[in-house]
Design a protein around this motif. Structure first.
Motif, mmCIF file in Angstrom:
data_model
loop_
_atom_site.group_PDB
_atom_site.id
_atom_site.type_symbol
_atom_site.label_atom_id
_atom_site.label_comp_id
_atom_site.label_asym_id
_atom_site.label_seq_id
_atom_site.Cartn_x
_atom_site.Cartn_y
_atom_site.Cartn_z
ATOM 1 N N SER A 50 0.879 -1.220 -0.218
ATOM 2 C CA SER A 50 0.024 -0.045 -0.090
ATOM 3 C C SER A 50 0.747 1.328 -0.095
ATOM 4 N N ALA A 51 1.922 1.277 0.790
ATOM 5 C CA ALA A 51 2.784 2.347 0.952
ATOM 6 C C ALA A 51 3.556 2.739 -0.377
ATOM 7 N N ASN A 52 4.019 1.616 -1.108
ATOM 8 C CA ASN A 52 4.628 1.901 -2.028
ATOM 9 C C ASN A 52 3.960 2.283 -3.465
ATOM 10 N N ALA A 53 2.639 1.799 -3.288
ATOM 11 C CA ALA A 53 1.796 1.976 -4.334
ATOM 12 C C ALA A 53 1.386 3.726 -4.286
ATOM 13 N N LEU A 54 1.209 4.175 -3.010
ATOM 14 C CA LEU A 54 0.949 5.480 -2.914
ATOM 15 C C LEU A 54 2.245 6.466 -3.194
ATOM 16 N N THR A 67 -5.846 8.593 -15.377
ATOM 17 C CA THR A 67 -7.060 7.338 -15.175
ATOM 18 C C THR A 67 -6.016 6.062 -15.066
ATOM 19 N N VAL A 68 -5.118 5.944 -16.139
ATOM 20 C CA VAL A 68 -4.285 4.597 -15.805
ATOM 21 C C VAL A 68 -3.529 4.379 -14.584
ATOM 22 N N LEU A 69 -3.005 5.543 -13.962
ATOM 23 C CA LEU A 69 -2.306 5.321 -12.680
ATOM 24 C C LEU A 69 -3.144 5.157 -11.567
ATOM 25 N N PHE A 70 -4.441 5.710 -11.727
ATOM 26 C CA PHE A 70 -5.356 5.429 -10.604
ATOM 27 C C PHE A 70 -6.019 4.205 -10.588
ATOM 28 N N SER A 71 -6.066 3.455 -12.001
ATOM 29 C CA SER A 71 -6.526 2.152 -12.002
ATOM 30 C C SER A 71 -5.485 1.322 -11.527
ATOM 31 N N TRP A 72 -4.320 1.267 -11.862
ATOM 32 C CA TRP A 72 -3.313 0.636 -11.385
ATOM 33 C C TRP A 72 -3.178 0.433 -9.752
ATOM 34 N N ALA A 73 -3.094 1.757 -9.134
ATOM 35 C CA ALA A 73 -3.080 2.096 -7.958
ATOM 36 C C ALA A 73 -4.281 1.347 -6.947
ATOM 37 N N GLY A 74 -5.617 1.632 -7.706
ATOM 38 C CA GLY A 74 -6.727 1.079 -7.282
ATOM 39 C C GLY A 74 -6.431 -0.583 -7.273
ATOM 40 N N ALA A 75 -6.078 -1.174 -8.067
ATOM 41 C CA ALA A 75 -5.941 -2.469 -8.270
ATOM 42 C C ALA A 75 -4.913 -2.874 -7.012
ATOM 43 N N LEU A 81 -6.460 -4.595 0.544
ATOM 44 C CA LEU A 81 -7.384 -4.611 1.190
ATOM 45 C C LEU A 81 -8.070 -5.837 1.463
ATOM 46 N N ALA A 82 -8.002 -6.722 0.155
ATOM 47 C CA ALA A 82 -8.685 -8.005 0.247
ATOM 48 C C ALA A 82 -7.686 -9.105 1.365
ATOM 49 N N ARG A 83 -6.275 -8.769 1.185
ATOM 50 C CA ARG A 83 -5.450 -9.379 1.926
ATOM 51 C C ARG A 83 -5.610 -9.043 3.451
ATOM 52 N N ALA A 84 -5.767 -8.039 3.803
ATOM 53 C CA ALA A 84 -6.224 -7.540 5.273
ATOM 54 C C ALA A 84 -7.446 -8.023 5.677
#
Length: 361
Positions: A50-54, A67-75, A81-84
């Protein structure tokens, strides 16, 4: 948890465990302990991703389509979140051996999925013409290092992230970085091999640590049982001695009294504790000392054998009168809880004592 698992499986070693010199129980315990380490390291992996994505979003903000950046970071954040949630769910239901095994499998799948998403960052940078951005290799290297830190107990889990994360990076450099592309791709491949070896070495070190701990536990349990048995035997011996009407005195190898049974009070007319520390010279009548020493020397050469001592006069110290005993001497120097020469005997009646004295004369 481990004890329940061990009792549920057979102790016959499997072929794989046999090749490693492990029993089935040891192999299963190593597997479960690995899964437990993965479970404890999962929050680290979630936070690092999460920290590295931000950070990646902040660095690439000016160069990459939002848009591409947000899509990638959102994934990336959705996987985190699913792992947490997965970690919290297993934490709430309890970390039994079965649950840990299930978590390890799901954790490996999430590692592979997360690695795939992070591997997509290289093509995204290439499409936007910033493949040579100095940040990209550092962030990917940081994520592979985080994978080793959080999942070093299972090198397969580390590979599940590193292969899909590093392969697109190497291919992208080879295809888009001109003359230096193949060299950079080769460095990425070497880094991948080095990180894979480091993960394997880390797993083996953890396995040896778990196995050593398991063997130490076994030795400690054996030692505890032996100490308990010795303590039980000592208590039984003490109970029998203290309930006996015979006088029992234990002499140290140096000839000092280290124990006197309660019945000594009736025989000597004084507390048994007053006998402690007295030597054979102070206790045994001078006329009986040669016989007492001879019997002691004979007992010394015959461990555990009972040597008869038909007559010996002892006193409790000071100017007290001597008391005649008939008994036996046993060498128990190497018996835990005793560790001395044990005299056990009964007080001779006055008539029997006089007859013995006349016979000696």
């Amino acid at each position: 948890m481990i004890a329940e698992l061990q009792t549920a499986i057979s102790k016959v070693p499997s072929r794989k465990a046999r090749l490693k010199g492990l029993t089935q129980v040891e192999a299963v315990k190593i597997k479960v302990e690995r899964a437990a380490l993965l479970f404890r390291g999962a929050p680290v992996a979630v936070f690092a991703s999460s920290a590295n994505a931000l950070i990646a979003v902040a660095v690439a903000w000016q160069a990459v389509n939002h848009t591409v950046l947000f899509s990638w970071a959102g994934a990336v954040l959705a996987i985190a979140l699913a792992r947490a949630i997965l970690w919290l769910r297993f934490r709430s239901v309890g970390v039994s051996a079965r649950n840990l095994s299930q978590f390890a499998r799901l954790h490996g799948m999430f590692m592979a999925l997360n690695g795939t998403v992070w591997g997509a960052l290289a093509p995204i940078f290439a499409v936007h013409g910033v493949i040579d951005h100095a940040f990209l290799p550092f962030v990917i290297a940081g994520m592979t290092a985080a994978a080793i830190v959080s999942a070093g107990a299972s090198w397969r889990a580390v590979l599940a992230f590193n292969i899909p994360a590093l392969t697109p990076l190497a291919i992208t450099y080879a295809l888009t970085s001109g003359a230096n592309g193949l060299a950079i791709a080769g460095v990425v491949v070497l880094y991948g091999c080095a990180s894979a070896y480091l993960a394997l070495a880390t797993q083996r070190m953890i396995d040896r640590s778990i196995l050593l701990h398991t063997k130490n536990e076994k030795l400690l349990n054996v030692l505890r049982r032996r100490v308990d048995n010795a303590h039980t035997a000592e208590q039984r011996f003490r109970a029998l001695v203290e309930a006996s009407l015979d006088v029992t005195i234990i002499f140290s190898p140096e000839g000092k009294v280290i124990y006197a049974s309660p019945s000594a009070e009736k025989a000597f007319g004084k507390q048994p504790g007053l006998l402690l520390g007295k030597t054979t010279k102070e206790l045994v009548h001078p006329d009986d000392m040669p016989l007492f020493r001879a019997v002691g020397e004979k007992a010394l050469s015959k461990l555990g054998e009972v040597i008869a001592l038909p007559h010996v006069c002892m006193r409790g110290g000071g100017k007290g009168e001597y008391v005649a005993f008939a008994g036996r001497l046993t060498n128990m120097l190497y018996v835990p809880g005793v560790e001395g020469f044990v005299f056990s005997g009964s007080k001779l009646e006055e008539k029997a004592h006089r007859e013995h004295v006349h016979a000696a004369e």
